[in-house]
Each structure stands twice: as C-alpha cells, then as structure tokens.
Design a protein around this motif. Structure first.
Motif, short mmCIF file in Angstrom:
data_model
loop_
_atom_site.label_atom_id
_atom_site.label_comp_id
_atom_site.label_asym_id
_atom_site.label_seq_id
_atom_site.Cartn_x
_atom_site.Cartn_y
_atom_site.Cartn_z
N HIS A 117 -66.48 79.15 -43.32
CA HIS A 117 -66.62 77.71 -43.12
C HIS A 117 -67.02 77.01 -44.41
O HIS A 117 -66.61 75.86 -44.66
N ALA A 118 -67.81 77.66 -45.23
CA ALA A 118 -68.28 77.04 -46.48
C ALA A 118 -67.11 76.65 -47.37
O ALA A 118 -67.04 75.52 -47.88
N LYS A 119 -66.17 77.56 -47.56
CA LYS A 119 -65.01 77.28 -48.42
C LYS A 119 -64.15 76.18 -47.81
O LYS A 119 -63.65 75.30 -48.53
N ILE A 120 -63.95 76.22 -46.50
CA ILE A 120 -63.12 75.21 -45.83
C ILE A 120 -63.70 73.82 -46.03
O ILE A 120 -62.99 72.86 -46.36
N ILE A 121 -65.01 73.70 -45.85
CA ILE A 121 -65.67 72.39 -45.95
C ILE A 121 -65.61 71.85 -47.38
O ILE A 121 -65.22 70.69 -47.61
N VAL A 122 -65.98 72.68 -48.34
CA VAL A 122 -66.00 72.22 -49.74
C VAL A 122 -64.60 71.87 -50.22
O VAL A 122 -64.40 70.87 -50.92
N GLU A 123 -63.61 72.66 -49.84
CA GLU A 123 -62.23 72.34 -50.22
C GLU A 123 -61.80 70.99 -49.65
O GLU A 123 -61.13 70.20 -50.33
N ASN A 124 -62.20 70.69 -48.41
CA ASN A 124 -61.84 69.42 -47.81
C ASN A 124 -62.52 68.26 -48.51
O ASN A 124 -61.91 67.21 -48.75
N ILE A 125 -63.77 68.43 -48.88
CA ILE A 125 -64.50 67.38 -49.61
C ILE A 125 -63.84 67.12 -50.96
O ILE A 125 -63.66 65.97 -51.38
N LYS B 213 -66.35 60.95 -39.53
CA LYS B 213 -65.79 61.25 -40.85
C LYS B 213 -66.92 61.51 -41.85
O LYS B 213 -67.84 60.71 -41.99
N GLY B 214 -66.83 62.65 -42.52
CA GLY B 214 -67.84 63.00 -43.52
C GLY B 214 -68.93 63.91 -43.00
O GLY B 214 -69.76 64.38 -43.78
N ILE B 215 -68.95 64.18 -41.70
CA ILE B 215 -69.93 65.11 -41.13
C ILE B 215 -69.20 66.37 -40.67
O ILE B 215 -68.25 66.29 -39.89
N TYR B 216 -69.65 67.51 -41.16
CA TYR B 216 -69.02 68.80 -40.88
C TYR B 216 -69.98 69.70 -40.11
O TYR B 216 -71.21 69.53 -40.16
N LEU B 217 -69.41 70.69 -39.43
CA LEU B 217 -70.19 71.73 -38.77
C LEU B 217 -69.87 73.07 -39.39
O LEU B 217 -68.73 73.32 -39.82
N ALA B 218 -70.87 73.96 -39.43
CA ALA B 218 -70.65 75.30 -39.97
C ALA B 218 -71.51 76.28 -39.20
O ALA B 218 -72.66 75.99 -38.86
N GLY B 219 -70.96 77.45 -38.93
CA GLY B 219 -71.73 78.50 -38.28
C GLY B 219 -71.74 78.42 -36.77
O GLY B 219 -70.87 77.82 -36.14
N LYS C 102 -70.35 72.50 -23.67
CA LYS C 102 -70.85 71.52 -24.63
C LYS C 102 -70.30 71.77 -26.04
O LYS C 102 -71.02 71.77 -27.04
N LEU C 103 -68.99 71.97 -26.11
CA LEU C 103 -68.36 72.24 -27.39
C LEU C 103 -68.32 70.97 -28.24
O LEU C 103 -67.86 69.93 -27.78
N PRO C 104 -68.80 71.03 -29.47
CA PRO C 104 -68.74 69.84 -30.34
C PRO C 104 -67.32 69.57 -30.79
O PRO C 104 -66.50 70.48 -30.94
N ASN C 105 -67.05 68.31 -31.03
CA ASN C 105 -65.72 67.86 -31.46
C ASN C 105 -65.59 68.03 -32.98
O ASN C 105 -66.26 67.34 -33.74
N TYR C 106 -64.74 68.98 -33.39
CA TYR C 106 -64.48 69.16 -34.82
C TYR C 106 -63.09 69.72 -35.02
O TYR C 106 -62.50 70.32 -34.10
N ASN C 107 -62.56 69.52 -36.21
CA ASN C 107 -61.24 70.02 -36.57
C ASN C 107 -61.39 71.41 -37.21
O ASN C 107 -61.96 71.51 -38.30
N PRO C 108 -60.91 72.47 -36.60
CA PRO C 108 -61.12 73.81 -37.15
C PRO C 108 -60.44 74.02 -38.51
O PRO C 108 -60.79 74.95 -39.23
N GLU C 109 -59.50 73.16 -38.85
CA GLU C 109 -58.82 73.30 -40.15
C GLU C 109 -59.65 72.72 -41.29
O GLU C 109 -59.46 73.08 -42.46
N THR C 110 -60.57 71.81 -40.96
CA THR C 110 -61.41 71.19 -42.00
C THR C 110 -62.90 71.32 -41.71
O THR C 110 -63.72 71.09 -42.60
N MET C 111 -63.25 71.62 -40.47
CA MET C 111 -64.62 71.67 -39.95
C MET C 111 -65.26 70.28 -39.86
O MET C 111 -66.46 70.17 -39.60
N GLU C 112 -64.46 69.23 -40.04
CA GLU C 112 -64.98 67.86 -39.94
C GLU C 112 -65.03 67.45 -38.48
O GLU C 112 -64.12 67.70 -37.70
N THR C 113 -66.12 66.78 -38.10
CA THR C 113 -66.31 66.33 -36.72
C THR C 113 -65.61 64.99 -36.50
O THR C 113 -64.90 64.49 -37.37
N ASN C 114 -65.83 64.43 -35.32
CA ASN C 114 -65.29 63.10 -35.03
C ASN C 114 -65.92 62.02 -35.89
O ASN C 114 -65.41 60.90 -35.99
#
Length: 327
Positions: free
Chosen positions: A309-317, A284-290, A270-282
C-alpha cells in the motif's frame, strides 16, 4: 504551523512503510503515533509468535533476521525500531490525532500536541484499540481485561479466558503452563479455525486430558468479584473466579473514519470506501493503508499483504503533483 506533502496517522509497520516510501521519493512527511513505535505490536503478549515468517514481515526489502522462521514480538520490536532510527524517519510519538479538517486545498490536522497542514493524509491505524465488549454486568470490574500481556500475573489464580481465536488460545496455554487454573469459554462449537496450526494440537490435547476445562456453545451472563456466571447448553452454571481475560477481538475506530468523512458500507462489514488501485478514499487526498482497509474483516489484511500500500499511495501522490505542475 508545519506543512507536509503527506501526514501519516499511525506508526505501526504499515505507517512506517509509508514514511519510508515518502522519504525515498522526496516527499515531505510526518508520521503521528499515539503511543510508542509500533504501538500495537508493543501491546501484544510478551511471548507472542507471529503466524507469518520473518521475510513476510519485511518492509522496503530490509532483511528481517529472526532466531526461528516465525519471529516473536521482541524481535519484531527490534526490527521496526531499528528501521525508524537507522533511516531517521520523521515520527512523532505519544501524540494523538484528534481532528482532520478538510479545507479543500489541504487538510488541517489537530493533535494532542500540535497543529499541522498537509496536502495528503494516509490513515494506517490498524484495529487493536477498541475491544469487542461482552456487554454483560461486571465487565467493568478491575479483574476483567481485554488485553493479555504476561502469564506470570495469573499464576495460582482461577482464570477464565473468553474467546476461540489465537489470542485466547495462546493465553490459555501460557497461563496454564505458569500455574493458573484455566477455564476456556467459547461461544461457538469448537476452537477457532484460524488458530495457528502448530498450536491447535496443543490446546486440543490439554482440553481432552482435562488440564484446561473448555465450555463450548457458552456465553457469559455476569461477572462478579469472586465468580462468573455462564449460560451453557446444559443450563446456567457458576464458577469460582479470580480473573477474566475477555479476548474476543478488536475493531477499527470507525467513528474516527466517519468524522473525517470516509464512507462505510451499510452492512455489518463496514467496509470503507476506497479505490484499491490508488488507496484513495471518497475524500480526495485521504488514503487508507493496512488492516483498516478491511473494515470488520480484520483477518483480511496483514503486514505481509498490505505493505505494498505504501508504494501505491506515494506513486499516486507523485502523479498528482506532476499533473498539477504540468497544468
């Protein structure tokens, strides 16, 4: 209705790290937590000691000083609480996120106390909320618990501990030392391979000397008020029993993810769909962390390897905001 650049679901260590990073980079944000600060850690056993050393639990390079190399629960609560209060993080406690509505231009988030709008969402909810159930008769009895807190409660009682991982082994040893008559029930052929290396010799010695009785390759068939029925390799047995600790692990809230629209793999992971380079899911605008990123593989992500993950997400935003401004 309050509006934010980023709304963070979950006030655990990784949710706090996301809030810190957002605050540092000038994003408007709020963290929504359904319980107290670091709710999951608060619900850990009172004597719990981390597998990781204190420096591996640090967030935002804020030093974590502990009495021993591997800190205990009370020290971690102090550490993360002081981070929240010292940095005046915008954290709403005892408030549960109920729905997240994707309105394309933003998200409408309804909680048990308020309604918010946010341009981005980070879900950092961990996995400690939903226990893996035994699904046997009697599991609903008040003598059965899927969470372990304090060994004193079980002193002088006949206690069955179900499970083979760290939580079960720690509980078995602690309760035995406080005077419980402990029986350890393990579905597989041995104590779990991920049990802390300094704990494994202790439990094996207690089992070998007979202080703690262990049943391997054994499953629970039924729990009754004063006894528990087991299916062992030698056949059915019935043990006298006062309490049951069913410490068989926990799962993320997949229903919440699916209701938001996040895709999960069709296999048992049950792996969620997200981009490991941005942590953004399928979405747009919703991210996963942890740990939520690992689906059923809850042993894959920890504080020490997901705090980034925190730095990756904020940098992408921030990149997206800059792109919108330039366009």
């Amino acid at each position: 209705m309050d509006r934010f650049d980023l709304l963070i679901v979950g006030g655990g260590p990784i949710g706090i790290a996301c809030g810190l990073e957002a605050q540092k980079k000038g994003l408007s944000y709020v963290i929504i937590e359904k319980g107290p600060i670091v709710n999951s850690l608060f619900n850990y056993p009172v004597n719990m000691q981390f597998f990781s050393s204190s420096e591996r639990l640090e967030i935002d390079d804020i030093p974590f000083i502990s009495n021993e190399a591997k800190p205990k629960r009370n020290e971690s609560l102090e550490y993360y609480r002081r981070i929240v209060t010292s940095n005046k993080l915008k954290l709403h406690l005892f408030e549960k996120v109920e729905t997240i509505e994707n309105r394309r231009e933003d998200f409408k988030v309804t909680t048990s106390k308020n309604t918010y709008t946010a341009s981005n969402i980070t879900i950092a909810t961990g996995f400690y909320d939903l226990p893996n159930l035994l699904e046997v008769p009697g599991e609903e009895l008040t003598k059965v618990s899927h969470y372990y807190k304090d060994p004193h409660y079980y002193a002088g009682q006949k206690l069955a501990v179900i499970g083979a991982s760290n939580s079960a082994i720690d509980a078995a040893l602690e309760c035995w030392r406080k005077g419980a008559e402990v029986t350890l029930i393990i579905r597989g052929p041995e104590v779990g391979k991920r049990v802390k290396y300094w704990v494994r010799p202790d439990i094996m010695n207690r089992i070998e000397e007979g202080s703690i009785k262990a049943y391997y390759n054994t499953s629970v068939k039924e729990i009754r008020e004063k006894e528990i029925e087991l299916e062992t390799p030698e056949g059915k047995i019935i043990l006298k029993n006062d309490f049951v600790l069913a410490l068989t692990g926990y799962t993320p809230n997949f229903e919440f993810l699916e209701n938001v629209g996040i895709e999960l793999s069709k296999d048992e992971k049950k792996l969620p769909n997200y981009n490991p380079e941005t942590m953004e899911t399928n979405i747009k605008g919703i991210y996963l962390a942890g740990v939520i990123c690992g689906g059923m593989e809850t042993h894959k992500w920890f504080i020490e390897n997901s705090r980034v993950h925190a730095k990756i997400i904020v940098e992408n935003i921030l990149r997206k905001k800059e792109s919108e401004i330039s366009n």
